[in-house]
Design a protein around this motif. Structure first.
Motif, PDB file in Angstrom:
ATOM      1  N   LEU B  26       0.801  -1.224   0.000  1.00 23.49           N
ATOM      2  CA  LEU B  26       0.000   0.000   0.000  1.00 23.49           C
ATOM      3  C   LEU B  26       0.836   1.278   0.000  1.00 23.49           C
ATOM      4  CD1 LEU B  26      -2.977  -0.895   2.366  1.00 23.49           C
ATOM      5  CD2 LEU B  26      -2.849  -1.008  -0.122  1.00 23.49           C
ATOM      6  N   SER B  27       2.036   1.244   0.540  1.00 16.23           N
ATOM      7  CA  SER B  27       2.810   2.488   0.609  1.00 16.23           C
ATOM      8  C   SER B  27       4.106   2.420  -0.179  1.00 16.23           C
ATOM      9  CB  SER B  27       3.179   2.814   2.064  1.00 16.23           C
ATOM     10  OG  SER B  27       2.067   3.170   2.787  1.00 16.23           O
ATOM     11  N   VAL B  28       4.894   1.389   0.083  1.00 15.61           N
ATOM     12  CA  VAL B  28       6.257   1.388  -0.442  1.00 15.61           C
ATOM     13  C   VAL B  28       6.282   1.178  -1.951  1.00 15.61           C
ATOM     14  CG1 VAL B  28       8.515   0.315  -0.265  1.00 15.61           C
ATOM     15  CG2 VAL B  28       7.100   0.560   1.768  1.00 15.61           C
ATOM     16  N   LEU B  29       5.585   0.133  -2.428  1.00 15.44           N
ATOM     17  CA  LEU B  29       5.635  -0.183  -3.855  1.00 15.44           C
ATOM     18  C   LEU B  29       5.181   0.967  -4.756  1.00 15.44           C
ATOM     19  CD1 LEU B  29       4.581  -3.906  -4.333  1.00 15.44           C
ATOM     20  CD2 LEU B  29       6.742  -2.808  -4.922  1.00 15.44           C
ATOM     21  N   PRO B  30       3.974   1.533  -4.526  1.00 17.30           N
ATOM     22  CA  PRO B  30       3.545   2.595  -5.440  1.00 17.30           C
ATOM     23  C   PRO B  30       4.492   3.795  -5.438  1.00 17.30           C
ATOM     24  CG  PRO B  30       2.009   2.359  -3.601  1.00 17.30           C
ATOM     25  CD  PRO B  30       2.923   1.198  -3.562  1.00 17.30           C
ATOM     26  N   LEU B  31       4.969   4.181  -4.250  1.00 19.19           N
ATOM     27  CA  LEU B  31       5.841   5.357  -4.202  1.00 19.19           C
ATOM     28  C   LEU B  31       7.201   5.049  -4.828  1.00 19.19           C
ATOM     29  CD1 LEU B  31       4.834   6.756  -0.720  1.00 19.19           C
ATOM     30  CD2 LEU B  31       4.386   7.743  -2.963  1.00 19.19           C
ATOM     31  N   ALA B  32       7.674   3.823  -4.630  1.00 22.00           N
ATOM     32  CA  ALA B  32       8.947   3.447  -5.244  1.00 22.00           C
ATOM     33  C   ALA B  32       8.809   3.455  -6.765  1.00 22.00           C
ATOM     34  CB  ALA B  32       9.378   2.072  -4.761  1.00 22.00           C
ATOM     35  N   ARG B  33       7.665   2.972  -7.249  1.00 19.52           N
ATOM     36  CA  ARG B  33       7.430   2.943  -8.697  1.00 19.52           C
ATOM     37  C   ARG B  33       7.384   4.370  -9.250  1.00 19.52           C
ATOM     38  NH1 ARG B  33       7.838   1.948 -13.070  1.00 19.52           N
ATOM     39  NH2 ARG B  33       6.473   0.970 -14.610  1.00 19.52           N
ATOM     40  N   LEU B  34       6.724   5.266  -8.519  1.00 18.77           N
ATOM     41  CA  LEU B  34       6.647   6.671  -8.929  1.00 18.77           C
ATOM     42  C   LEU B  34       8.052   7.259  -8.997  1.00 18.77           C
ATOM     43  CD1 LEU B  34       4.752   9.130  -9.444  1.00 18.77           C
ATOM     44  CD2 LEU B  34       4.869   9.596  -7.025  1.00 18.77           C
ATOM     45  N   ALA B  35       8.843   6.985  -7.951  1.00 18.58           N
ATOM     46  CA  ALA B  35      10.209   7.507  -7.919  1.00 18.58           C
ATOM     47  C   ALA B  35      11.018   6.964  -9.089  1.00 18.58           C
ATOM     48  CB  ALA B  35      10.869   7.141  -6.596  1.00 18.58           C
ATOM     49  N   MET B  36      10.838   5.656  -9.388  1.00 19.99           N
ATOM     50  CA  MET B  36      11.590   5.048 -10.486  1.00 19.99           C
ATOM     51  C   MET B  36      11.292   5.732 -11.815  1.00 19.99           C
ATOM     52  SD  MET B  36      11.440   0.970  -9.962  1.00 19.99           S
ATOM     53  CE  MET B  36      11.026   0.704 -11.686  1.00 19.99           C
ATOM     54  N   VAL B  37       9.988   5.945 -12.081  1.00 23.31           N
ATOM     55  CA  VAL B  37       9.620   6.560 -13.359  1.00 23.31           C
ATOM     56  C   VAL B  37      10.150   7.991 -13.419  1.00 23.31           C
ATOM     57  CG1 VAL B  37       7.705   7.267 -14.833  1.00 23.31           C
ATOM     58  CG2 VAL B  37       7.613   5.098 -13.641  1.00 23.31           C
ATOM     59  N   GLY B  38      10.081   8.688 -12.288  1.00 22.96           N
ATOM     60  CA  GLY B  38      10.612  10.045 -12.240  1.00 22.96           C
ATOM     61  C   GLY B  38      12.102  10.057 -12.523  1.00 22.96           C
ATOM     62  N   ILE B  39      12.828   9.128 -11.907  1.00 25.34           N
ATOM     63  CA  ILE B  39      14.278   9.075 -12.108  1.00 25.34           C
ATOM     64  C   ILE B  39      14.610   8.679 -13.546  1.00 25.34           C
ATOM     65  CG2 ILE B  39      16.390   7.843 -11.438  1.00 25.34           C
ATOM     66  CD1 ILE B  39      15.101   7.672  -8.590  1.00 25.34           C
ATOM     67  N   ALA B  40      13.792   7.757 -14.095  1.00 28.95           N
ATOM     68  CA  ALA B  40      14.009   7.352 -15.482  1.00 28.95           C
ATOM     69  C   ALA B  40      13.812   8.538 -16.424  1.00 28.95           C
ATOM     70  CB  ALA B  40      13.073   6.207 -15.854  1.00 28.95           C
ATOM     71  N   ALA B  41      12.788   9.369 -16.117  1.00 30.92           N
ATOM     72  CA  ALA B  41      12.545  10.554 -16.941  1.00 30.92           C
ATOM     73  C   ALA B  41      13.750  11.490 -16.857  1.00 30.92           C
ATOM     74  CB  ALA B  41      11.273  11.273 -16.483  1.00 30.92           C
ATOM     75  N   PHE B  42      14.316  11.585 -15.668  1.00 27.55           N
ATOM     76  CA  PHE B  42      15.529  12.361 -15.446  1.00 27.55           C
ATOM     77  C   PHE B  42      16.639  11.848 -16.345  1.00 27.55           C
ATOM     78  CE2 PHE B  42      15.299  14.904 -11.483  1.00 27.55           C
ATOM     79  CZ  PHE B  42      16.266  15.833 -11.828  1.00 27.55           C
ATOM     80  N   ALA B  43      16.844  10.531 -16.281  1.00 26.82           N
ATOM     81  CA  ALA B  43      17.968   9.910 -16.971  1.00 26.82           C
ATOM     82  C   ALA B  43      17.826  10.052 -18.486  1.00 26.82           C
ATOM     83  CB  ALA B  43      18.062   8.441 -16.578  1.00 26.82           C
ATOM     84  N   ASN B  44      16.586  10.006 -18.990  1.00 25.93           N
ATOM     85  CA  ASN B  44      16.388  10.095 -20.431  1.00 25.93           C
ATOM     86  C   ASN B  44      16.486  11.521 -20.957  1.00 25.93           C
ATOM     87  OD1 ASN B  44      15.978   7.409 -20.395  1.00 25.93           O
ATOM     88  ND2 ASN B  44      13.740   7.537 -20.464  1.00 25.93           N
ATOM     89  N   GLY B  45      16.685  12.460 -20.072  1.00 24.72           N
ATOM     90  CA  GLY B  45      16.797  13.842 -20.512  1.00 24.72           C
ATOM     91  C   GLY B  45      15.444  14.495 -20.696  1.00 24.72           C
ATOM     92  N   GLY B  46      14.369  13.727 -20.571  1.00 25.89           N
ATOM     93  CA  GLY B  46      13.027  14.291 -20.733  1.00 25.89           C
ATOM     94  C   GLY B  46      12.735  15.320 -19.660  1.00 25.89           C
TER      95      GLY B  46
END
Lengths: 325, 564
Positions: B26-46
């Motif tokens: 309920l808490s860790v997985l969704p927020l971790a997934r959000l963080a991952m996508v955010g970091i991936a967007a960072f990494a892709n230069g988007g």
């Protein structure tokens, strides 16, 4: 223990209370709620064994929802009944639609449906000008909206929220003498572009703004109910969308979906649209009360293939002029 | 007495892993997934595209400005009511309190719709009274000021409740001592009451600020028509123009909203740090200040504010539902029940929305209760670092705006679940799980405080006599915490029933909630239908509150928020 058992029973009961979607067909449509309900009711009256659930939103929003669902691997919709052919042409090219040759197509002008049977126009919705009857100027042409009398009093739907608005912008932008310059001078005259056609109707009928670019049936229908509004077909001509219907390739009930397509194209289905105040697309039908004869309405041409190609650029141009997101 | 019972030894071995797994999902997985996508967007230069978009910065600016001004307005109104209704001998406290808490229970988009119907040239009410502004007058609420004002009205009850909780525990003897030494009511207020109520005021301000930054209903109805976007409405419009980049973009936007909320909470923390507000002595300073003749000034002021906040918008909403078409003035001749008829008997979406909202809210409240009783048991019995971490993980989702959690759950469940190959996206289950996550903290709080008051000796005695875990739970614990459990269920049900922000992103065919249905009706131009449905929702809320009021006698103190 008894408490635990009853708690568990309560839990099970409340979980069961959550309805699973029991519908045989799911329709995604951009028609206003009352019209969507009437269309679905009409279909279910003819096909009582098929239950239709529907979702209404602006065409771009509905398509966004659908794209997100497709990406998630779980498209919910079986059918689309949305503003314009350009959007359905795009879905066809992406392979998202199911081809179906409806026997009703014989009654339709060949320009109004896809030759391979991927989508069929259901009605003719033009975009013209509405004004509040207490407004000072009675506009007759698109250009009147850029006059000083209309300063700060014009509103229009945003192409980002409305399929008809996008086609309208693409149509007018291609008209010599209008073009994107027309939209620029409108913006300089204090016009705003936000929300869908419903927002324009509300804003003009209520007097927040005096003039609006809007789809025909909304003001004509509201006028009949007593609202202080008028609709004009501008002298340069009007743009039009045809609210096509199409079946998604991922449908789980293709037979029922085909019946729905046949119904909306049938004389009975078209009568239903006529009663709601739309110009039916089928040959030989009347126009609703309050409309001029069909041949007197001058519809400006739009090249669907060109429009599709330029959509992203056109949206950018529009957003650039109106500073919307 | 703590220490003679070895902590943790009376718990069944599955309890700790069960709670840990629940919190993970309920808490860790969704927020971790959000963080991952955010970091991936960072990494892709988007990220550069997102951060360089002017829309992002204007939305951030509007979010902060409207939230700060809105919080100030809610502080003024909330404090006025809290002081007058808690500390003075003003008449009709119960009624005033009941009505004042009402705006909090009403969905924000209904509040917005009601105020729109009340003001501007469109108002059927003003037209009926023939005092509507002239053609071309802008609707004054479609502005930054309008959004802030409604934030203030919507969240004033939060300030009121936070401050009142503090005021109830004011030391009576301190006030009496000052009185005996000849201090005036004003001196008592400014030297004793005001300093001691600062923590409540600061807490109220923080809750209000965080609720403002996460609000979706008000800026959606008031901001979008004027092209004023706050961060939550920007996330929503990004989803409305879905592209391949949407998921990355909204992850970054959500992170910014989360940062603003966390900053608000940190300022609160900072403001309260280093001060000692502990008081000794008897609490319960009822009627510390006698108003005397001032009562005749304050009573009408309070009722006037209430009628402006509640009665006028509500009647405007009713008027908006009764007019036959836009722009037609409401008279006895033009009045029509068409909108109610359409909503009640023709629109399938009304029934769907009522069934969905009520069953979602019911399932959330009841299912969460089962989880929270177990979690609260574990948290209060194990007093180690692990349980403290788990407790704060449970808190995180509710302290973040709903739209952030909605995005996190979309990202988590957008693709079918691995191994099971079940798709949750587009079904009602994704809304239910997001509700579980978001309302976990709301459900847990009353239950945990009940557990803290339990005497461990009772349960220990049962254990020594050989009672198993479930036996102890059903015979000792559940009966003792039942009132708190009832409060938890009622609170979660009321809030979940009126929820819009999460369901606005997660709804699909057949899973519309009441909030979504109202927003959509207004968006399609059917504001008469939207008004009619809103009137029904307001009536439903009032009926539920009245039921609580009737039950209040049998409930423990503090369960019904508006009662003394």
């Amino acid at each position: 223990m008894k408490t635990i058992v009853s708690a568990a029973a309560l839990l099970a009961a409340s979980l069961l209370a959550i309805p699973a979607s029991a519908a045989n067909l799911v329709l995604y449509t951009s028609q206003p709620n009352e019209d969507a309900q009437a269309t679905v009711d009409g279909f279910m009256a003819v096909n009582p064994d098929i239950k239709v659930d529907w979702v209404r939103d602006g065409t771009p929003k509905i398509i966004a929802k659908l794209q997100a669902e497709i990406q998630a691997g779980n498209p919910v919709a079986d059918l689309l009944l949305i503003a314009d052919m350009v959007t359905l042409e795009r879905l066809k090219q992406e392979g998202k639609l199911l081809a179906y040759k409806s026997p009703e197509a014989a009654q339709y002008d060949a320009t109004l449906y896809d030759a391979d049977g991927y989508y069929y126009s259901t009605k003719l919705i033009t975009t013209g000008i509405m004004y509040n009857t207490s407004a000072g100027m009675k506009p007759a042409s698109w250009k009147d909206l850029t006059r000083p009398e209309a300063k700060g009093l014009v509103t229009m739907p945003s192409p980002l929220a409305s399929g008809a608005a996008l086609i309208d912008a693409q149509t007018l932008a291609a008209v010599p003498g209008l073009g994107w310059d027309f939209y620029k001078s409108l913006a300089e005259n204090g016009a705003i572009a936000a929300g869908g056609n419903g927002a324009v109707l509300k804003s003009v009928a209520s007097g927040e703004r005096a003039y609006g670019m809007v789809v025909d049936y909304l003001p004509i229908r509201e006028k009949a109910k007593g609202a202080p509004v008028e609709f004009v077909f501008p002298s340069e001509g009007v743009s039009a969308v045809t609210e096509p219907v199409g079946i998604l390739a991922s449908t789980r009930n293709a037979e029922a979906a085909k019946k729905f397509v046949d119904y909306v194209l049938s004389e009975r289905g078209q009568e239903g649209f006529l009663k709601l105040g739309y110009i039916p697309a089928r040959n030989g039908m009347k126009v609703p009360d309050g409309f001029p004869a069909r041949e007197t309405i001058r519809v400006l041409p739009v090249n669907a293939a060109e429009a599709l190609k330029n959509t992203d650029q056109d949206l950018k141009t529009f957003s650039g002029i109106y500073g919307s997101n | 007495m703590p220490g003679y019972v070895r902590t943790g030894n009376s718990q069944p071995p599955w309890l700790f892993p069960f709670v840990v797994i629940t919190v993970l999902i309920l808490s860790v997985l969704p927020l971790a997934r959000l963080a991952m996508v955010g970091i991936a967007a960072f990494a892709n230069g988007g990220i550069i595209d997102v951060l360089s978009a002017p829309s992002l910065w204007s939305a951030t600016y509007y979010t902060i400005v409207t939230s700060v001004v809105g919080t100030m307005i809610s502080l003024v109104i909330g404090c006025l009511f809290a002081f007058l209704l808690t500390l003075t001998d003003i008449r009709g406290k119960g009624l005033l309190s009941f009505f004042f808490v009402l705006p909090m229970m009403i969905p924000p988009q209904v509040t917005a719709l009601a105020w729109v119907q009340m003001s501007g040239p469109s108002s059927p009410l003003l037209k009926a009274l023939a005092i509507a502004p002239p053609l071309g007058s802008p609707q004054p609420l479609y502005s930054v000021g309008g959004i802030a004002l409604l934030y203030g009205v919507q969240h004033a009850p939060l300030v009121y409740l936070a401050l009142r909780a503090g005021l109830m525990t004011l030391p009576r003897d301190g006030v009496e001592a000052a009185r005996l030494s000849g201090a005036s009511s004003f001196r008592v207020f400014s030297d004793i009451i005001l300093p001691l109520s600062l923590p409540g005021i600061i807490a109220g301000a923080a809750i209000s600020f965080v609720s403002c930054t996460g609000n979706f209903g008000i800026p959606a109805i008031l901001g979008i028509p004027a092209s004023i976007f706050t961060l939550p409405t920007l996330v929503f419009t990004k989803f409305s123009a879905f592209t391949s980049r949407t998921f990355g973009d909204v992850a970054v936007l959500s992170a910014i909203i989360a940062m603003i909320s966390v900053a608000g909470l940190m300022i609160q923390d900072r403001a309260l740090r280093g001060r000692d507000y502990r008081v000794i002595g008897l609490s319960g300073a009822s009627a510390a200040v006698e108003l005397g003749a001032w009562r005749f000034l304050f009573t009408p002021i309070l009722w006037a504010i209430l009628s402006f906040m509640l009665a006028a918008p509500f009647f405007a909403l009713v008027a908006g539902a009764l007019v036959p078409a836009y722009g037609v003035p409401l008279t006895f001749k033009t009045m029509s029940l068409h909108a109610f008829e359409e909503i009640l008997f023709r629109q399938a979406v009304t029934r769907t929305a009522f069934v969905n909202s009520i069953s979602l809210a019911g399932a959330t409240a009841v299912c969460l209760l089962v989880v929270t009783v177990l979690a609260a048991y574990m948290l209060t019995r194990r007093k180690d670092a692990a349980s403290r971490i788990i407790a704060s993980l449970i808190e995180i989702p509710y302290s973040l705006p709903g739209i952030v959690m909605a995005v996190a759950f979309i990202l988590l469940f957008a693709a079918p679940i691995p191994f099971l190959h079940i798709s949750l996206y587009g079904t009602i289950w994704i809304i239910l799980i997001a509700y579980f996550s978001w309302f976990f903290a709301v459900s847990l709080k009353p239950v945990v405080s009940a557990f803290h008051q339990l005497d461990p000796a009772l349960e220990e005695a049962a254990r020594l006599s050989g009672a198993g875990f479930f036996r102890r739970l059903s015979d000792i614990i559940v009966p003792l915490i039942a009132p708190a459990a009832g409060a938890s269920v009622i609170l979660v049900f009321l809030i979940a029933c009126n929820e819009l922000t999460i369901s606005a992103l997660l709804w699909s065919a057949g899973t519309q909630t009441l909030g979504v249905a109202i927003y959509n009706l207004d968006d399609s131009g059917s504001s008469d239908l939207a008004s009619a449905l809103s009137v029904l929702v307001v009536l439903m809320v009032v009926i539920m509150m009245l039921l609580l009021e009737l039950l209040a006698k049998h409930l423990p103190k503090g369960v019904v928020p508006w009662r003394n």
